[in-house]
Design a protein around this motif. Structure first.
Motif, short mmCIF file in Angstrom:
data_model
loop_
_atom_site.label_atom_id
_atom_site.label_comp_id
_atom_site.label_asym_id
_atom_site.label_seq_id
_atom_site.Cartn_x
_atom_site.Cartn_y
_atom_site.Cartn_z
N LEU A 284 0.82 -1.21 0.00
CA LEU A 284 0.00 0.00 0.00
C LEU A 284 0.86 1.26 0.00
O LEU A 284 0.44 2.32 -0.47
N ALA A 285 2.09 1.15 0.54
CA ALA A 285 3.00 2.29 0.58
C ALA A 285 3.81 2.43 -0.71
O ALA A 285 4.65 3.32 -0.82
N GLY A 286 3.56 1.51 -1.67
CA GLY A 286 4.21 1.66 -2.97
C GLY A 286 5.34 0.70 -3.25
O GLY A 286 6.05 0.84 -4.26
N TYR A 287 5.54 -0.30 -2.39
CA TYR A 287 6.62 -1.25 -2.60
C TYR A 287 6.10 -2.49 -3.34
O TYR A 287 4.95 -2.91 -3.15
N ASP A 288 6.96 -3.07 -4.17
CA ASP A 288 6.72 -4.41 -4.66
C ASP A 288 7.25 -5.37 -3.61
O ASP A 288 8.38 -5.19 -3.12
N THR A 289 6.47 -6.36 -3.23
CA THR A 289 6.86 -7.21 -2.10
C THR A 289 6.95 -8.68 -2.51
O THR A 289 6.24 -9.15 -3.41
N VAL A 290 7.86 -9.37 -1.83
CA VAL A 290 8.03 -10.82 -1.99
C VAL A 290 7.99 -11.41 -0.58
O VAL A 290 8.62 -10.88 0.34
N VAL A 291 7.26 -12.52 -0.41
CA VAL A 291 7.12 -13.14 0.91
C VAL A 291 7.83 -14.49 0.90
O VAL A 291 7.71 -15.27 -0.06
N ALA A 292 8.58 -14.76 1.98
CA ALA A 292 9.20 -16.07 2.18
C ALA A 292 8.75 -16.60 3.53
O ALA A 292 8.76 -15.87 4.53
N ASP A 293 8.37 -17.90 3.57
CA ASP A 293 7.85 -18.47 4.81
C ASP A 293 8.91 -19.20 5.63
O ASP A 293 8.60 -19.89 6.59
N SER A 294 10.16 -19.09 5.24
CA SER A 294 11.25 -19.68 6.01
C SER A 294 12.54 -18.96 5.67
O SER A 294 12.66 -18.32 4.61
N GLY A 295 13.54 -19.10 6.58
CA GLY A 295 14.82 -18.47 6.32
C GLY A 295 15.51 -19.06 5.11
O GLY A 295 16.12 -18.34 4.30
#
Length: 450
Positions: free
Chosen positions: A25-36
């Protein structure tokens, strides 16, 4: 402008997605990882601008993520999320290079503010690095213009001198570009990203020079209301350039020698000593060896400075470079004077510039071009305008000039004949006609002397 990208890492997937959505919402493209482990693998394939990771995760924790992404991109900012009980580990993460940490529970806007700050600081760091790289490129020996043999030899020498640690003594006529050479030596060497500090030794009286060089303690003399570090300290890790070192007063020569030998600086009026790591580059238009003979310059300081000698040729010794220099100064002056009418020189005016003696060397040529860019009333400057801009010709007594720097008769003959030969393109027949001698005389001079 491309959107910034953030990698969010948490083995509690809901938490990771909440943070990622807020950043989106703040303008970033995001990537999510569920583990280190997944985070390190993702980052290795496609780097992001910032990494937000939980500290406590199974198998591969936040410290492992920090180490893994830093191995790929040492400059990437990493933000650590931790519970209150993990603050000590978060501080350890910062010691290892994390940008900051935030303790759970936290407000999303707090984390978002840290992400924005991290990205802003990284952007500024990149811009500063690029500016420094551009500056180094502009000040390097590559930017010392001219393809004449003396200038090619000079650049080749500077390449070797730049990577040495020894003091350098630059000699050359006033206006020949000694400070530019000193800057190139500094910029192209391992100290190029450290300070370059310059001082003209002829510009200040002795008591001010001492304070300028070595600093002073508060109250050391009348008017010393505050302590001063001095240029040696300001140049720490870099280069101190002493221009016109031949004008340094004798008492200060001894103090300069001690600093160069010991690396220790004592400020005026202070009892404490400070160690400095500074490379010294000195320059002079005077003959220091003659000053030593006259007792005006310390012999031990001369030998200390004269480890690596660099001689900057006078402009009249490399006249073939003048058209290149004229073009360079003209373009630079026109950039600063967009309303100027001038675009160049008439052929006979340029020929005159090439054949002129240039007692003020490159500095005089630069000043002339800048003056004409402002004052010329036509697109192409005529020979008459050039002569007018140069001012009345000064009558120079060639004998007086020779006496000022005496040569042996043999050396004088050799240099004069060599100059005439160069002027006529190496033709001994033409040179003999100008010299009023038989060509056989010139051929005989080529034979080795007993």
């Amino acid at each position: 402008m491309p959107r910034l990208r953030a990698l969010v890492v948490d083995d509690v997937v809901d938490m990771a997605e909440t943070i990622a959505n807020d950043l989106a919402l703040a303008g970033y493209d995001t990537v999510v990882a569920d583990s280190g482990a997944a985070a390190v693998e993702l980052f290795a394939k496609d780097q992001t601008d910032v990494v937000v990771t939980d500290l406590r995760m199974k198998s591969v924790d936040g410290l492992d993520v920090l180490e893994g992404v830093k191995r790929v991109d040492p400059e990437v900012p990493v933000l650590i999320m931790t519970a209150f009980g993990g603050v000590e580990s978060a501080v350890e993460a910062m010691r290892r290079g994390a940008f900051h940490y935030v303790t759970k529970p936290f407000e999303l806007h707090v984390l978002r503010g840290l992400v924005e700050r991290a990205c802003r600081e990284r952007t500024l760091a990149r811009e500063n690095a690029q500016l420094r790289a551009n500056l180094r490129e502009n000040l390097s020996a590559k930017q010392i213009l001219g393809q004449s043999p003396p200038m090619r030899q000079l650049r080749a020498l500077l390449e070797r001198v730049a990577h040495a640690a020894s003091p350098v003594l630059i000699s050359g006529e006033t206006g020949s570009g000694k400070e530019l050479v000193a800057l190139a030596i500094h910029t192209d060497g391992p100290r190029g990203d450290r300070p370059f500090v310059a001082l003209n030794c002829a510009a200040l009286p002795e008591h001010l020079l001492e304070s300028e060089l070595f600093g002073h303690a508060r109250g050391a003399f009348t008017g010393a209301s505050q302590a001063r570090r001095g240029l040696f300290v300001e140049a720490e890790g870099g280069t101190l350039f002493l221009d016109e070192v031949g004008d340094l007063p004798l008492p200060l020569q001894g103090k300069l020698l001690r600093v160069l030998q010991s690396g220790e600086v004592r400020a005026v009026g202070s009892e404490s000593i400070r160690n400095v790591d500074v490379r010294c580059i000195a320059a002079t238009h005077k003959d220091l060896a003659q000053l030593v003979e006259k007792g005006l310059f310390r012999e031990d300081l001369f030998f200390r400075l004269d480890v690596l000698r660099v001689v900057v040729p006078a402009l009249h010794e490399r006249s073939e470079d003048i058209p290149t220099l004229v073009d360079h100064f003209l373009r630079r002056s026109l950039d600063r004077s967009p309303r100027a009418q001038m675009v160049g020189f008439e052929p006979d005016a340029l020929d005159f510039l090439v054949g002129y003696g240039w007692p003020g060397n490159v500095r005089q040529l630069q000043n002339l071009v800048e003056r004409l860019v402002v004052t010329a009333s036509s697109a192409r400057v005529s020979l008459a305008e050039v002569k007018q801009a140069l001012g009345p010709a000064r009558d120079v007594d060639p004998i007086a000039a020779l006496v000022a720097k005496p040569l042996t008769l043999q050396a004088l003959e050799d240099r004069y004949i060599a100059g005439v030969l160069q002027k006529v393109g190496g033709s001994k027949q033409k040179a003999a006609e100008l010299l009023g001698v038989d060509p056989s005389t010139l051929y005989r001079r080529e034979k080795p002397r007993d």
